[in-house]
Design an enzyme around this catalytic site. Sequence first.
Site, mmCIF file in Angstrom:
data_model
loop_
_atom_site.group_PDB
_atom_site.id
_atom_site.type_symbol
_atom_site.label_atom_id
_atom_site.label_comp_id
_atom_site.label_asym_id
_atom_site.label_seq_id
_atom_site.Cartn_x
_atom_site.Cartn_y
_atom_site.Cartn_z
ATOM 1 N N LYS A 35 0.724 -0.993 -0.085
ATOM 2 C CA LYS A 35 -0.097 0.450 0.302
ATOM 3 C C LYS A 35 0.372 1.031 0.135
ATOM 4 O O LYS A 35 2.200 1.558 0.390
ATOM 5 C CB LYS A 35 -0.661 0.057 1.321
ATOM 6 C CG LYS A 35 -1.761 -0.567 1.422
ATOM 7 C CD LYS A 35 -2.644 -0.893 2.312
ATOM 8 C CE LYS A 35 -3.849 -1.766 3.063
ATOM 9 N NZ LYS A 35 -4.839 -1.717 1.612
ATOM 10 N N ARG A 67 -10.353 -11.877 2.114
ATOM 11 C CA ARG A 67 -11.199 -12.205 1.686
ATOM 12 C C ARG A 67 -10.712 -14.173 1.753
ATOM 13 O O ARG A 67 -11.581 -15.227 1.805
ATOM 14 C CB ARG A 67 -11.991 -12.104 0.809
ATOM 15 C CG ARG A 67 -10.568 -12.503 -0.760
ATOM 16 C CD ARG A 67 -11.169 -11.273 -1.976
ATOM 17 N NE ARG A 67 -11.113 -9.952 -1.783
ATOM 18 C CZ ARG A 67 -11.184 -9.415 -2.622
ATOM 19 N NH1 ARG A 67 -11.630 -9.409 -3.764
ATOM 20 N NH2 ARG A 67 -10.733 -7.765 -2.217
HETATM 21 N N1 BES Z 1 -8.162 -3.487 4.406
HETATM 22 C C1 BES Z 1 -8.676 -3.403 2.667
HETATM 23 C C2 BES Z 1 -9.475 -2.756 2.970
HETATM 24 C C3 BES Z 1 -9.694 -1.442 3.751
HETATM 25 C C4 BES Z 1 -9.784 -0.388 2.351
HETATM 26 C C5 BES Z 1 -10.106 -0.606 4.767
HETATM 27 C C6 BES Z 1 -9.885 1.336 3.218
HETATM 28 C C7 BES Z 1 -10.395 0.031 5.997
HETATM 29 C C8 BES Z 1 -10.278 1.251 4.687
HETATM 30 C C9 BES Z 1 -8.110 -4.292 2.070
HETATM 31 O O1 BES Z 1 -7.511 -5.636 2.698
HETATM 32 C C10 BES Z 1 -7.935 -4.093 1.125
HETATM 33 O O2 BES Z 1 -6.458 -3.528 1.197
HETATM 34 N N2 BES Z 1 -8.587 -4.671 0.240
HETATM 35 C C11 BES Z 1 -8.637 -4.108 -1.468
HETATM 36 C C12 BES Z 1 -8.703 -4.834 -2.003
HETATM 37 C C13 BES Z 1 -8.318 -5.100 -3.619
HETATM 38 C C14 BES Z 1 -6.730 -5.477 -3.821
HETATM 39 C C15 BES Z 1 -9.215 -5.696 -4.831
HETATM 40 C C16 BES Z 1 -8.599 -2.430 -1.577
HETATM 41 O O3 BES Z 1 -10.218 -2.275 -1.616
HETATM 42 O O4 BES Z 1 -7.987 -1.675 -2.817
HETATM 43 MN MN MN Z 2 -5.358 -5.541 2.414
#
Ligand code: BES
Ligand code: MN
Length: 517
Positions: A287, A361
Amino acid sequence: MSLRVSTSLARLSVEPLPSIETDLLVVPIFEGETRAPIDGLDGAAAGEISRALASGEAAGRPFELFFTPLVRDWKARRVALAGAGKAQTYDLERLRRLATAAALAARQRRLTRIAFVLRRPDRGPVGFTDPQAAQAVAEGLMAGAYNAGLYKTADRGGPPPTDLVVAAHAADSAGALAAAVERGAVLGESVNIAKHLCDEPSNVLTPRVFADRAAAIARDAGLSVQILDEQAIAQMRMGLLLGVARGSAEPPRVIVLRHDPPSAPAAPVLGLVGKGITFDTGGISIKPADGMERMKDDMAGGAAVICAMRAISLLGAPIRVVAVVPTTENMPGGRAIKPGDVLTGASGKTVEVINTDAEGRLILGDGLWYAQELGATHLVDVATLTGACVVALGKAASGLFGTPDDWRDLVEQTALTAGDRCWPLPLYDEYTDQIRSDVADIMNSGGRPAGACTAAMFLKEFAGDRSWCHLDIAGTAWAEDGKPYLAKGATGVAVRTLAELAFSADRYPAVPAGSIQ
Ligand code: BES
Ligand code: MN
Ligand code: ZN
């Protein structure tokens, strides 16, 4: 008469209002009200109340508070007229929030004893009962007992409350009201414990520490506890969880809690599954640095499940409930999974990892499978799962997915009453096309379009034929900026919903014949 809840700060009082000893008496007023809301109050305030109502200084606008001292006769030191908004749109959530707004304001003023007066609008129907109102007020007041700033060595924002009173006049229903206050206090306390877990930084709250804390919370509440370590997890072949954990020096855990009242029927069995990522760096699909500190609360779903179980046990829910919280860090270590890797989950399904940041997931896939192994007939999972859900609904509501429709509707209704707003989103078959893989059964990312929906569709693959719902709390688990009725930081979302759900088994959809061993 005053009925005190044994375990908590909150109590019901049916004393005459002038005899209540407190620092702050809170009295709701509605927009358009022109007369002092309670007999004798204006005199005790030396006419300040009628003056403020006449001048518009106290106009009943939502969450506005007008403070004035009580100078004679009454035992309360001061009163706050608390804006309850328009009587026509008054509901349980407005009342709950109003109680929180009063509690937070009292705390800022260093007032530790609060009495909130239950009061209905003079005209028009109200869509809730007196016990529901008493419970909501207790829940709302308890929010003022939470200490944010866990690691501040000074200035913790005023002393916590010492006495929270729900004041009612209806002495004839005192038993039901006292039970409702107790229920609200237990739920409010459980929400605060969930907030605490979310506020803990990830260097403190590692998966092992999370499991230890969960075990202590659960044992205190009378639940049975089992913690699976990395060997037990490997024995169960939970390859999705182990895959995510590979990048971290901290070993994973699976927290398993059970509520098994001896007199409960064999079915239904509510199964709660929570995402327990104690920190989400994204892994190799790392990230951006900006805002990454927020990812310490990527275990908010797991915390909600654990703290709901606490309430379920303390309040004596009449059905069996199992909880499964897989917990790990998502780190980009030398052994971390990489895009293109294929993992095999405990259910036997294979997953191609397209993006290591879609880790929630993965661990939930194994968690949902295990909850079914433990006999769950009706599943709910809760997860800070997708940024896409935040794009769709903002911070105003959690995303709700589920099948069959009547199970989803029940969860929606329960959440609404409990004060955890959520909004249904679709599970169209077409979304499955987006997560089809060339090498494995499915892949873990469906790209940008409908990102919250394709994530839910992935989870559905692991829910078998059970009734199943998924709450995406990515937008609701954390309040970025404070509101009068909501403190900044972790919110404890979904704790009350999950707990209340264990009390409406008479409305669960039937278990399909032959589907449960
Ligand atoms: N923990 C994050 C989702 C999240 C984003 C929670 C912002 C709280 C605030 C999750 O694990 C994630 O990174 N999801 C990705 C999925 C994508 C890579 C398909 C996302 O939402 O960008
Ligand atoms: Mn994530
Ligand atoms: Zn995550």
